[in-house]
Every structure is written in C-alpha cells, then in structure tokens.
Design an enzyme around this catalytic site. Structure first.
Site, PDB file in Angstrom:
ATOM      1  N   TYR A 128       0.843  -1.202   0.000  1.00  0.00           N
ATOM      2  CA  TYR A 128       0.000   0.000   0.000  1.00  0.00           C
ATOM      3  C   TYR A 128       0.872   1.243   0.000  1.00  0.00           C
ATOM      4  O   TYR A 128       2.053   1.200   0.337  1.00  0.00           O
ATOM      5  CB  TYR A 128      -0.982   0.012   1.177  1.00  0.00           C
ATOM      6  CG  TYR A 128      -0.376   0.348   2.510  1.00  0.00           C
ATOM      7  CD1 TYR A 128      -0.260   1.665   2.932  1.00  0.00           C
ATOM      8  CD2 TYR A 128       0.075  -0.652   3.363  1.00  0.00           C
ATOM      9  CE1 TYR A 128       0.297   1.978   4.171  1.00  0.00           C
ATOM     10  CE2 TYR A 128       0.627  -0.357   4.591  1.00  0.00           C
ATOM     11  CZ  TYR A 128       0.741   0.958   4.992  1.00  0.00           C
ATOM     12  OH  TYR A 128       1.303   1.266   6.206  1.00  0.00           O
ATOM     13  N   CYS A 129       0.253   2.349  -0.408  1.00  0.00           N
ATOM     14  CA  CYS A 129       0.918   3.654  -0.419  1.00  0.00           C
ATOM     15  C   CYS A 129      -0.075   4.687   0.096  1.00  0.00           C
ATOM     16  O   CYS A 129      -0.907   4.366   0.944  1.00  0.00           O
ATOM     17  CB  CYS A 129       1.429   3.974  -1.824  1.00  0.00           C
ATOM     18  SG  CYS A 129       0.116   4.051  -3.063  1.00  0.00           S
ATOM     19  N   GLY A 130      -0.028   5.882  -0.418  1.00  0.00           N
ATOM     20  CA  GLY A 130      -0.951   6.921   0.032  1.00  0.00           C
ATOM     21  C   GLY A 130      -2.367   6.720  -0.466  1.00  0.00           C
ATOM     22  O   GLY A 130      -3.329   6.857   0.283  1.00  0.00           O
ATOM     23  N   ILE A 139      -3.277   4.218   2.408  1.00  0.00           N
ATOM     24  CA  ILE A 139      -3.375   4.597   3.823  1.00  0.00           C
ATOM     25  C   ILE A 139      -4.518   5.585   4.046  1.00  0.00           C
ATOM     26  O   ILE A 139      -5.118   5.603   5.126  1.00  0.00           O
ATOM     27  CB  ILE A 139      -2.026   5.154   4.357  1.00  0.00           C
ATOM     28  CG1 ILE A 139      -2.006   5.229   5.891  1.00  0.00           C
ATOM     29  CG2 ILE A 139      -1.710   6.507   3.744  1.00  0.00           C
ATOM     30  CD1 ILE A 139      -1.933   3.892   6.576  1.00  0.00           C
TER      31      ILE A 139
END
Length: 121
Positions: free
Chosen positions: A81-83, A110
């Site tokens: 996952y990332c932003g 996130i």
C-alpha cells in the site's frame, strides 16, 4: 493531490495487470490471522508519520533492489500500500515482473485505511 496525465496512464496500465484488494478485505485477512507480508511503499517520512498497524516499510524507491532479501520466497503472499493506491500498483506490477506471484495492491492506500478507522502505528 493532482496527478499528471501520463502518470495516471501508467498507473491504469499497471492496474490492468495486477490484483487489488479493498482496505476492508486486507483488514479482514489480518483479523483472521492470515500470514502475508504487509508492506508500506511510501517515502520514509510518510511511514514515520504513521502507518497501518503491522506494516513493514520498504519504499517504492528501493523495493525492487531489496525485495529478494526481505521476501526471498516468490510464492509468499504480499500486500502493498501507499498513500492512495497508485505507487503500490506500480510496485506490484514491478514485483510481478520479478517473478512474485501473490502480490496485491491495497486500493485506496493509507488514506482509505485511516478513513475506515483502522489501527495505525
């Protein structure tokens, strides 16, 4: 954040080749005690601010370089996952090209995790 059109095109192409899961699906897997590598691919300062509980950090800038040391078994289940789900899609695509067979990008990243009220560290 406004993304540039060519970046978005690159992400959409990658999303056509990878698997994605919602934050609810990932949280349910964690709650069931499923074993998988939960990897935050954001920048160092983003991870330091907060991250999903139980996630380990392996930034997108180094993931291809270091993944085989961290996850030598290409059959292991990996959730990235990332932003917001863009960088993790690109990273998932790269890992698949490296032979990782069970890689998923967490859609919404996130931001969606926080909005759902899921635990952070």
């Amino acid at each position: 954040m406004k993304h540039n059109p060519r970046f978005l095109q690159l992400v959409e192409q990658a999303k056509g080749r990878i698997k994605e899961s919602s934050v609810a699906e990932v949280k349910a897997r964690l709650d069931r005690g499923e074993r998988f590598h939960f990897i935050d691919v954001r920048e160092d300062h983003e991870f330091a601010k907060d991250h999903a509980r139980g996630a380990q950090h392996l930034g997108k800038g180094i993931i291809e370089r270091d993944i085989e040391s961290v996850i030598p078994d290409k059959q292991d289940s990996v959730v990235l996952y990332c932003g917001g789900g863009y960088r993790s899609a690109l990273a998932a695509d790269a890992l698949q090209q490296m032979g990782y067979e069970n890689v998923i990008s967490m859609d919404g990243g996130i931001r969606a995790w926080r909005e759902a009220g899921y635990p952070l560290d």
